[in-house]
Motif scaffolding. Structure first.
Motif, PDB file in Angstrom:
ATOM      1  N   ILE A  13       0.839  -1.203   0.000  1.00  0.00           N
ATOM      2  CA  ILE A  13       0.000   0.000   0.000  1.00  0.00           C
ATOM      3  C   ILE A  13       0.874   1.253   0.000  1.00  0.00           C
ATOM      4  CG2 ILE A  13      -1.590   1.374   1.401  1.00  0.00           C
ATOM      5  CD1 ILE A  13      -2.937  -1.266   2.209  1.00  0.00           C
ATOM      6  N   ASN A  14       1.911   1.268   0.822  1.00  0.00           N
ATOM      7  CA  ASN A  14       2.819   2.422   0.853  1.00  0.00           C
ATOM      8  C   ASN A  14       3.437   2.666  -0.517  1.00  0.00           C
ATOM      9  OD1 ASN A  14       2.417   2.979   3.571  1.00  0.00           O
ATOM     10  ND2 ASN A  14       4.107   1.696   4.245  1.00  0.00           N
ATOM     11  N   ASP A  15       3.854   1.578  -1.180  1.00  0.00           N
ATOM     12  CA  ASP A  15       4.450   1.714  -2.513  1.00  0.00           C
ATOM     13  C   ASP A  15       3.437   2.245  -3.526  1.00  0.00           C
ATOM     14  OD1 ASP A  15       6.858   0.757  -1.600  1.00  0.00           O
ATOM     15  OD2 ASP A  15       6.580  -1.281  -2.371  1.00  0.00           O
ATOM     16  N   LEU A  16       2.217   1.713  -3.477  1.00  0.00           N
ATOM     17  CA  LEU A  16       1.199   2.114  -4.445  1.00  0.00           C
ATOM     18  C   LEU A  16       0.801   3.580  -4.269  1.00  0.00           C
ATOM     19  CD1 LEU A  16      -1.088  -1.070  -4.427  1.00  0.00           C
ATOM     20  CD2 LEU A  16       0.582  -0.392  -6.169  1.00  0.00           C
ATOM     21  N   ILE A  17       0.660   4.001  -3.026  1.00  0.00           N
ATOM     22  CA  ILE A  17       0.316   5.408  -2.772  1.00  0.00           C
ATOM     23  C   ILE A  17       1.448   6.324  -3.226  1.00  0.00           C
ATOM     24  CG2 ILE A  17      -0.106   7.108  -0.957  1.00  0.00           C
ATOM     25  CD1 ILE A  17      -1.653   4.962   0.545  1.00  0.00           C
ATOM     26  N   TYR A  18       2.671   5.922  -2.920  1.00  0.00           N
ATOM     27  CA  TYR A  18       3.831   6.729  -3.343  1.00  0.00           C
ATOM     28  C   TYR A  18       3.896   6.825  -4.865  1.00  0.00           C
ATOM     29  CZ  TYR A  18       8.659   8.264  -3.936  1.00  0.00           C
ATOM     30  OH  TYR A  18       9.770   8.965  -4.322  1.00  0.00           O
ATOM     31  N   ASP A  19       3.735   5.672  -5.530  1.00  0.00           N
ATOM     32  CA  ASP A  19       3.812   5.652  -6.994  1.00  0.00           C
ATOM     33  C   ASP A  19       2.663   6.428  -7.641  1.00  0.00           C
ATOM     34  OD1 ASP A  19       6.025   4.083  -6.736  1.00  0.00           O
ATOM     35  OD2 ASP A  19       5.061   2.208  -7.313  1.00  0.00           O
ATOM     36  N   SER A  20       1.504   6.467  -6.985  1.00  0.00           N
ATOM     37  CA  SER A  20       0.332   7.132  -7.562  1.00  0.00           C
ATOM     38  C   SER A  20       0.357   8.645  -7.390  1.00  0.00           C
ATOM     39  CB  SER A  20      -0.957   6.583  -6.922  1.00  0.00           C
ATOM     40  OG  SER A  20      -1.106   5.211  -7.168  1.00  0.00           O
ATOM     41  N   PHE A  21       0.939   9.115  -6.272  1.00  0.00           N
ATOM     42  CA  PHE A  21       0.758  10.525  -5.933  1.00  0.00           C
ATOM     43  C   PHE A  21       2.038  11.312  -5.664  1.00  0.00           C
ATOM     44  CE2 PHE A  21      -3.063   8.229  -4.459  1.00  0.00           C
ATOM     45  CZ  PHE A  21      -4.002   8.844  -5.268  1.00  0.00           C
ATOM     46  N   TYR A  22       3.140  10.651  -5.412  1.00  0.00           N
ATOM     47  CA  TYR A  22       4.309  11.383  -4.935  1.00  0.00           C
ATOM     48  C   TYR A  22       5.512  11.369  -5.868  1.00  0.00           C
ATOM     49  CZ  TYR A  22       1.762  11.707  -0.567  1.00  0.00           C
ATOM     50  OH  TYR A  22       0.810  11.984   0.381  1.00  0.00           O
ATOM     51  N   GLU A  24       7.140  12.765  -8.970  1.00  0.00           N
ATOM     52  CA  GLU A  24       6.951  13.894  -9.888  1.00  0.00           C
ATOM     53  C   GLU A  24       7.162  13.454 -11.334  1.00  0.00           C
ATOM     54  OE1 GLU A  24       9.166  17.364  -8.957  1.00  0.00           O
ATOM     55  OE2 GLU A  24       8.652  17.346  -6.828  1.00  0.00           O
ATOM     56  N   ASN A  25       6.320  13.976 -12.178  1.00  0.00           N
ATOM     57  CA  ASN A  25       6.428  13.762 -13.623  1.00  0.00           C
ATOM     58  C   ASN A  25       6.199  12.310 -14.058  1.00  0.00           C
ATOM     59  OD1 ASN A  25       7.150  16.528 -13.990  1.00  0.00           O
ATOM     60  ND2 ASN A  25       9.268  16.030 -13.459  1.00  0.00           N
ATOM     61  N   ARG A  26       5.624  11.492 -13.174  1.00  0.00           N
ATOM     62  CA  ARG A  26       5.290  10.143 -13.619  1.00  0.00           C
ATOM     63  C   ARG A  26       4.100  10.229 -14.570  1.00  0.00           C
ATOM     64  NH1 ARG A  26       2.703   4.817 -10.653  1.00  0.00           N
ATOM     65  NH2 ARG A  26       3.374   3.359 -12.269  1.00  0.00           N
ATOM     66  N   PRO A  27       4.128   9.526 -15.696  1.00  0.00           N
ATOM     67  CA  PRO A  27       3.006   9.584 -16.647  1.00  0.00           C
ATOM     68  C   PRO A  27       1.694   9.179 -15.986  1.00  0.00           C
ATOM     69  CG  PRO A  27       4.916   8.545 -17.661  1.00  0.00           C
ATOM     70  CD  PRO A  27       5.247   8.709 -16.208  1.00  0.00           C
ATOM     71  N   LEU A  28       0.609   9.833 -16.401  1.00  0.00           N
ATOM     72  CA  LEU A  28      -0.713   9.550 -15.849  1.00  0.00           C
ATOM     73  C   LEU A  28      -1.140   8.116 -16.112  1.00  0.00           C
ATOM     74  CD1 LEU A  28      -2.652  12.844 -16.731  1.00  0.00           C
ATOM     75  CD2 LEU A  28      -1.584  12.195 -14.569  1.00  0.00           C
ATOM     76  N   ARG A  29      -0.686   7.547 -17.221  1.00  0.00           N
ATOM     77  CA  ARG A  29      -1.023   6.160 -17.534  1.00  0.00           C
ATOM     78  C   ARG A  29      -0.572   5.231 -16.407  1.00  0.00           C
ATOM     79  NH1 ARG A  29      -2.051   3.929 -22.346  1.00  0.00           N
ATOM     80  NH2 ARG A  29      -1.218   5.750 -23.437  1.00  0.00           N
ATOM     81  N   GLY A  30       0.659   5.441 -15.946  1.00  0.00           N
ATOM     82  CA  GLY A  30       1.187   4.618 -14.862  1.00  0.00           C
ATOM     83  C   GLY A  30       0.467   4.869 -13.549  1.00  0.00           C
TER      84      GLY A  30
END
Length: 239
Positions: A13-22, A24-30
């Motif tokens: 869960i910590n990884d998923l939240i970090y990857d989803s919201f924190y 920067e500049n990660r593509p919206l698709r991901g």
């Protein structure tokens, strides 16, 4: 005995939240694909599914369990996340998602998260446990707002819901939005007293005190919204 184990999923869960919201500049698709993964864990919690069983949003057994709940908040949330998740997971769709698409997925995630609390308070009436009430107040205002809006539909005479909902609207949106809701529900709120029967009997024995207190939840909410809005203006968000 619960089959779903929170501790098993804590690191994920910590990884998923970090990857989803924190990031920067990660593509919206991901980000959308990751939110889909997170929603699967929420469904595990809702339906008490262990880590040994596969869960996907489109799985027939999952869809059947969703249908059995007969709750639009749950069903619509999952459907939105599933559709956008499919579009941004499979290579058939080469179009990039927009910021509007991402915001729709976030809104659906907030609705799905709120369903956890709606389901809980349908079993244990909102306001019946002070400790739970205090803990609930620590949640983000947007989740409190969604939860309480859904609870209010079927429990409009509950002063705890009315009070907390007016505050949640104030903090999730602004004072104008809160006053719009209060005035829109004025006729109903005037039927609900902020006092218990015993409190009312006691206060009625003291005329000066009785005259000073709000007589219904409409008056109570108007006073409270004005007071809390002033505090927020002076001190900012207090959590």
């Amino acid at each position: 005995m619960n089959l779903f184990n929170n501790e098993v999923y804590e690191a994920l869960i910590n990884d998923l939240i970090y990857d989803s919201f924190y990031i920067e500049n990660r593509p919206l698709r991901g980000k959308i694909a990751t939110i889909r993964q997170y929603s699967e864990i929420i469904l595990r919690k809702i339906f008490d599914i262990p880590e040994t069983e596969q869960v996907t949003l489109g799985k027939k057994s999952i869809q059947s369990q969703i249908d059995s709940k007969n709750n639009a908040l749950l069903k619509n949330s999952v459907e939105i996340i599933r559709n956008f998740g499919n579009d941004n997971t499979h290579t058939k769709n080469v179009e990039c998602p927009t910021a509007e698409d991402f915001n729709k997925v976030i809104e659906a995630l907030m609705n799905l998260y709120s369903y956890l609390f709606v389901e809980y308070f349908e079993k244990y009436r909102f306001g019946s446990n002070e400790i739970i009430m205090n803990t609930f107040s620590l949640l983000p205002p947007v989740i409190r707002n969604i939860t309480l809006q859904n609870l209010y539909i079927n429990d409009k005479n509950n002063p705890a819901i009315i009070y907390k909902l007016s505050l949640a609207i104030l903090k999730a949106q602004d004072k104008n939005a809160a006053l719009k809701w209060i005035n829109g529900e004025k006729e109903q709120l005037e039927k609900v007293t902020p006092l218990s029967e015993n409190e009312l009997k006691f206060i009625q024995q003291i005329p000066a005190l009785y005259d000073a207190i709000p007589k219904n939840m409409y008056e109570f909410c108007i006073i409270n919204i004005n007071d809390v809005d002033e505090i927020l203006k002076n001190n900012g968000i207090l959590y």
